[in-house]
Write an enzyme that holds these catalytic residues in place. Structure first.
Site, mmCIF file in Angstrom:
data_model
loop_
_atom_site.group_PDB
_atom_site.id
_atom_site.type_symbol
_atom_site.label_atom_id
_atom_site.label_comp_id
_atom_site.label_asym_id
_atom_site.label_seq_id
_atom_site.Cartn_x
_atom_site.Cartn_y
_atom_site.Cartn_z
ATOM 1 N N HIS A 140 0.807 -1.068 -0.088
ATOM 2 C CA HIS A 140 -0.074 0.134 0.012
ATOM 3 C C HIS A 140 0.831 1.389 -0.087
ATOM 4 O O HIS A 140 1.933 1.250 0.599
ATOM 5 C CB HIS A 140 -0.911 0.084 1.219
ATOM 6 C CG HIS A 140 -1.857 1.222 1.274
ATOM 7 N ND1 HIS A 140 -2.910 1.320 0.461
ATOM 8 C CD2 HIS A 140 -2.180 2.167 2.006
ATOM 9 C CE1 HIS A 140 -3.353 2.295 0.608
ATOM 10 N NE2 HIS A 140 -2.864 2.875 1.806
ATOM 11 N N LYS A 161 -1.251 11.171 1.251
ATOM 12 C CA LYS A 161 -0.419 10.314 0.256
ATOM 13 C C LYS A 161 -0.652 10.642 -1.136
ATOM 14 O O LYS A 161 0.441 11.283 -1.681
ATOM 15 C CB LYS A 161 -0.249 8.728 0.606
ATOM 16 C CG LYS A 161 0.089 8.489 1.886
ATOM 17 C CD LYS A 161 0.141 6.874 2.114
ATOM 18 C CE LYS A 161 -1.318 6.263 1.734
ATOM 19 N NZ LYS A 161 -2.209 6.686 2.979
ATOM 20 N N ASP A 179 -2.141 4.173 -4.631
ATOM 21 C CA ASP A 179 -2.647 3.340 -3.662
ATOM 22 C C ASP A 179 -2.390 1.803 -3.482
ATOM 23 O O ASP A 179 -1.926 1.581 -2.380
ATOM 24 C CB ASP A 179 -4.324 3.306 -4.037
ATOM 25 C CG ASP A 179 -5.253 2.587 -3.161
ATOM 26 O OD1 ASP A 179 -5.144 3.081 -1.923
ATOM 27 O OD2 ASP A 179 -5.755 1.704 -3.630
ATOM 28 N N ARG A 245 16.087 14.634 14.489
ATOM 29 C CA ARG A 245 16.218 15.976 13.947
ATOM 30 C C ARG A 245 17.523 16.088 13.297
ATOM 31 O O ARG A 245 17.929 17.134 12.773
ATOM 32 C CB ARG A 245 16.403 16.938 15.239
ATOM 33 C CG ARG A 245 14.914 16.677 16.025
ATOM 34 C CD ARG A 245 14.911 17.881 17.124
ATOM 35 N NE ARG A 245 15.042 19.277 16.577
ATOM 36 C CZ ARG A 245 15.198 20.562 17.315
ATOM 37 N NH1 ARG A 245 15.125 20.085 18.821
ATOM 38 N NH2 ARG A 245 15.084 21.608 16.767
#
Length: 311
Positions: A140, A161, A179, A245
């Site tokens: 997916h 997405k 998809d 980070r």
């Protein structure tokens, strides 16, 4: 599940000449990517004959066959034409013996020919069959070509997405699949993704529906397949969660028995995810070329600490 390849697909893909073939012979299926060079069989040794493979005849095989008497050549060719033999393929545009054609006609077996060298032809056939016969699995997500890098965008349903992919397309990048992405392993380190036929060039945007990307943005906005080189996982921003980070988290995810680098991007209002993915793709490429900004920062920090310690 594994696919099968018909002889006519091989003919079309490699532009092979049809020396002899009926419609039934062209519909015959190839079930293995292995290819046989039948040298021993021409001598009459059939104990380990790989009868279910394509039989490729090069200069060596054909030269040996020419030295046989016609009766012996016909006998050997008949033994090589098994019920499950897909086809005979001749390289270098070499002449085909009449006995081979006779035996092939008796078993309704296609004889194909190519002008290119045997080794090159073997490589092209193997590459095509390995790709077509590879076991495929579905994942997916949305696969996009970003600066020549295959980026698989994944995340929870409704995270954005497809909308992110649409913005990337507007920015000049290309859609491979939306998809559902069908992936197969090309080799131990290479994973190839492509769209299911029913979803080619299509993308679903909530509130609008299904749109045809090629129709709206042109042929340059799509491509048929792409190596999956980076996975970007979109997740909802959590206030109390600690995020990487410095870019030192070298996470990977296994897809189709191949480890693919993965980065996780928190999504919240105000963040332009498409631009972040563009930068992530550029940064990934820079790392693969030997430049690591995180390592550069750590080197500068170490140098600064050493300088301050010496004061």
């Amino acid at each position: 599940m594994s696919e099968t390849v018909k002889i006519r697909q091989l003919v079309e893909k490699l532009s092979l000449e049809t020396v002899f073939a009926t419609e039934e012979a062209l519909d015959k299926e190839i079930t293995t990517g292995d290819i046989s060079r039948p040298g021993l069989e021409l001598t009459g040794y059939f104990s380990y004959y790989s009868h279910d493979r394509l039989q490729l005849f090069g200069n060596k095989e054909m030269t040996f066959a020419e030295r046989m008497i016609p009766e012996e050549r016909l006998l050997v060719m008949r033994r090589m034409c098994s019920d499950d033999t897909p086809a005979f393929i001749i390289s270098r545009g070499l002449d085909v013996p009449e006995e081979m054609i006779q035996a092939a006609k008796e078993k309704n077996l296609a004889i194909l020919r190519s002008p290119i060298s045997t080794s090159r032809l073997l490589g092209e056939i193997s590459s095509f069959l390995d790709d077509q016969l590879a076991t495929r699995t579905s994942v997916h997500g949305v696969l996009v070509d970003v600066y020549g890098l295959g980026v698989l965008i994944q995340g929870d349903s409704g995270i954005g997405k497809s909308e992110t992919a649409l913005e990337l397309i507007q920015r000049g990048h290309r859609l491979i699949a939306d998809d559902r992405v069908d992936v197969h392993q090309q080799d131990e380190l290479t994973l190839i993704g492509e769209p299911p036929k029913i979803l080619q060039h299509l993308i679903e945007i909530r509130g609008i529906g299904i749109i045809d990307v090629m129709n709206l943005f042109g042929a340059s906005a799509v491509r048929g397949s792409m190596q999956v080189q980076l996975v970007v996982y979109l997740e909802a921003w959590a206030k109390d969660k600690q995020y990487d980070r410095l870019g030192s988290d070298d996470a990977v995810i296994e897809i189709g028995n191949v480890d693919v680098p993965q980065i996780r991007i928190p999504v919240k209002t105000g963040r332009n995810v498409a631009i972040i993915i563009e930068v992530a793709a550029m940064n990934f490429r820079a790392k693969s070329m030997g430049y690591d900004a995180t390592q550069e920062f750590e080197n500068r920090l170490t140098q600064l600490i050493e300088e301050n310690s010496g004061m």
